[in-house]
Design a protein around this motif. Structure first.
Motif, PDB file in Angstrom:
ATOM      1  N   SER A  33      -0.173 -25.486  -4.848  1.00  0.00           N
ATOM      2  CA  SER A  33      -0.806 -23.974  -5.150  1.00  0.00           C
ATOM      3  C   SER A  33      -1.799 -24.071  -6.114  1.00  0.00           C
ATOM      4  CB  SER A  33       0.318 -23.067  -5.301  1.00  0.00           C
ATOM      5  OG  SER A  33      -0.141 -22.014  -5.722  1.00  0.00           O
ATOM      6  N   ALA A  34      -3.114 -24.187  -6.140  1.00  0.00           N
ATOM      7  CA  ALA A  34      -3.884 -24.363  -7.346  1.00  0.00           C
ATOM      8  C   ALA A  34      -4.494 -22.857  -7.697  1.00  0.00           C
ATOM      9  CB  ALA A  34      -5.019 -25.324  -6.981  1.00  0.00           C
ATOM     10  N   PRO A  35      -4.821 -22.602  -8.742  1.00  0.00           N
ATOM     11  CA  PRO A  35      -5.124 -21.110  -8.859  1.00  0.00           C
ATOM     12  C   PRO A  35      -6.867 -21.065  -8.805  1.00  0.00           C
ATOM     13  CG  PRO A  35      -4.865 -21.964 -11.140  1.00  0.00           C
ATOM     14  CD  PRO A  35      -4.197 -23.139 -10.004  1.00  0.00           C
ATOM     15  N   ARG A  36      -7.464 -22.201  -8.689  1.00  0.00           N
ATOM     16  CA  ARG A  36      -9.104 -22.135  -8.659  1.00  0.00           C
ATOM     17  C   ARG A  36      -9.360 -23.181  -7.662  1.00  0.00           C
ATOM     18  NH1 ARG A  36     -12.356 -18.302  -9.149  1.00  0.00           N
ATOM     19  NH2 ARG A  36     -13.810 -19.724 -10.170  1.00  0.00           N
ATOM     20  N   PRO A  37     -10.324 -23.174  -6.726  1.00  0.00           N
ATOM     21  CA  PRO A  37     -10.750 -24.344  -6.009  1.00  0.00           C
ATOM     22  C   PRO A  37     -11.376 -25.300  -6.608  1.00  0.00           C
ATOM     23  CG  PRO A  37     -12.263 -22.510  -5.492  1.00  0.00           C
ATOM     24  CD  PRO A  37     -11.242 -21.898  -6.441  1.00  0.00           C
ATOM     25  N   VAL A  38     -11.583 -26.483  -5.788  1.00  0.00           N
ATOM     26  CA  VAL A  38     -12.513 -27.903  -6.386  1.00  0.00           C
ATOM     27  C   VAL A  38     -14.038 -27.081  -6.380  1.00  0.00           C
ATOM     28  CG1 VAL A  38     -13.553 -29.852  -5.486  1.00  0.00           C
ATOM     29  CG2 VAL A  38     -11.127 -29.439  -5.405  1.00  0.00           C
ATOM     30  N   GLY A  39     -14.568 -27.505  -7.665  1.00  0.00           N
ATOM     31  CA  GLY A  39     -15.950 -26.958  -7.713  1.00  0.00           C
ATOM     32  C   GLY A  39     -16.174 -25.691  -8.697  1.00  0.00           C
ATOM     33  N   SER A  40     -14.918 -25.084  -9.251  1.00  0.00           N
ATOM     34  CA  SER A  40     -14.721 -24.122 -10.209  1.00  0.00           C
ATOM     35  C   SER A  40     -15.358 -24.698 -11.461  1.00  0.00           C
ATOM     36  CB  SER A  40     -13.379 -23.524 -10.196  1.00  0.00           C
ATOM     37  OG  SER A  40     -13.172 -22.930  -8.918  1.00  0.00           O
ATOM     38  N   ASN A  41     -15.938 -23.938 -12.270  1.00  0.00           N
ATOM     39  CA  ASN A  41     -16.706 -24.440 -13.437  1.00  0.00           C
ATOM     40  C   ASN A  41     -16.212 -23.545 -14.752  1.00  0.00           C
ATOM     41  OD1 ASN A  41     -19.388 -25.001 -11.645  1.00  0.00           O
ATOM     42  ND2 ASN A  41     -18.286 -26.495 -12.703  1.00  0.00           N
ATOM     43  N   LEU A  42     -16.066 -23.876 -15.860  1.00  0.00           N
ATOM     44  CA  LEU A  42     -15.900 -23.316 -17.131  1.00  0.00           C
ATOM     45  C   LEU A  42     -16.801 -24.063 -17.902  1.00  0.00           C
ATOM     46  CD1 LEU A  42     -14.133 -21.401 -18.859  1.00  0.00           C
ATOM     47  CD2 LEU A  42     -12.611 -23.493 -19.533  1.00  0.00           C
TER      48      LEU A  42
END
Length: 107
Positions: A33-42
């Motif tokens: 259970s990850a809060p953001r998907p692969v490829g999300s950026n900061l």
């Protein structure tokens, strides 16, 4: 709030052109259970200002701290946060998953 990757990357470009040191953090792997998907950026500048999200808010502070080190050193880092990781509990990733975030200097 900028939430599209195109907007985030545009901010990184603008900061870099404005003379700031900039780092880009990207979710490269998730498990469970990850809060953001692969490829999300900061994106983070050398003043600690940031836009985007790699975790829905639960580990951004730790990623910003590491990004400031990447900006000053120029050396990229692979970060991992998960429920089995004591650091993850300290920064609030209690969703049951694990995320891996790659942080690199822009420019």
């Amino acid at each position: 709030m900028l939430d599209r990757n195109e907007d985030i990357l545009k901010a990184a470009e603008d900061w870099h052109r404005g003379g700031h040191g900039v780092a880009l953090a990207t979710v490269v792997e998730t498990w469970g259970s990850a809060p953001r998907p692969v490829g999300s950026n900061l994106v983070i500048n050398d003043e600690g200002t940031f836009l985007g999200s790699v975790s829905g808010g639960c580990v951004e502070g730790a990623v910003v701290t590491e990004a400031l080190d990447v900006i000053s050193s120029g050396q990229p880092k692979m970060l991992e946060f998960g429920v089995a990781d004591e650091t993850a509990w300290n920064v609030g990733l209690s969703c049951g998953g694990t995320i891996r975030v790659f942080v690199e200097k822009v420019g």
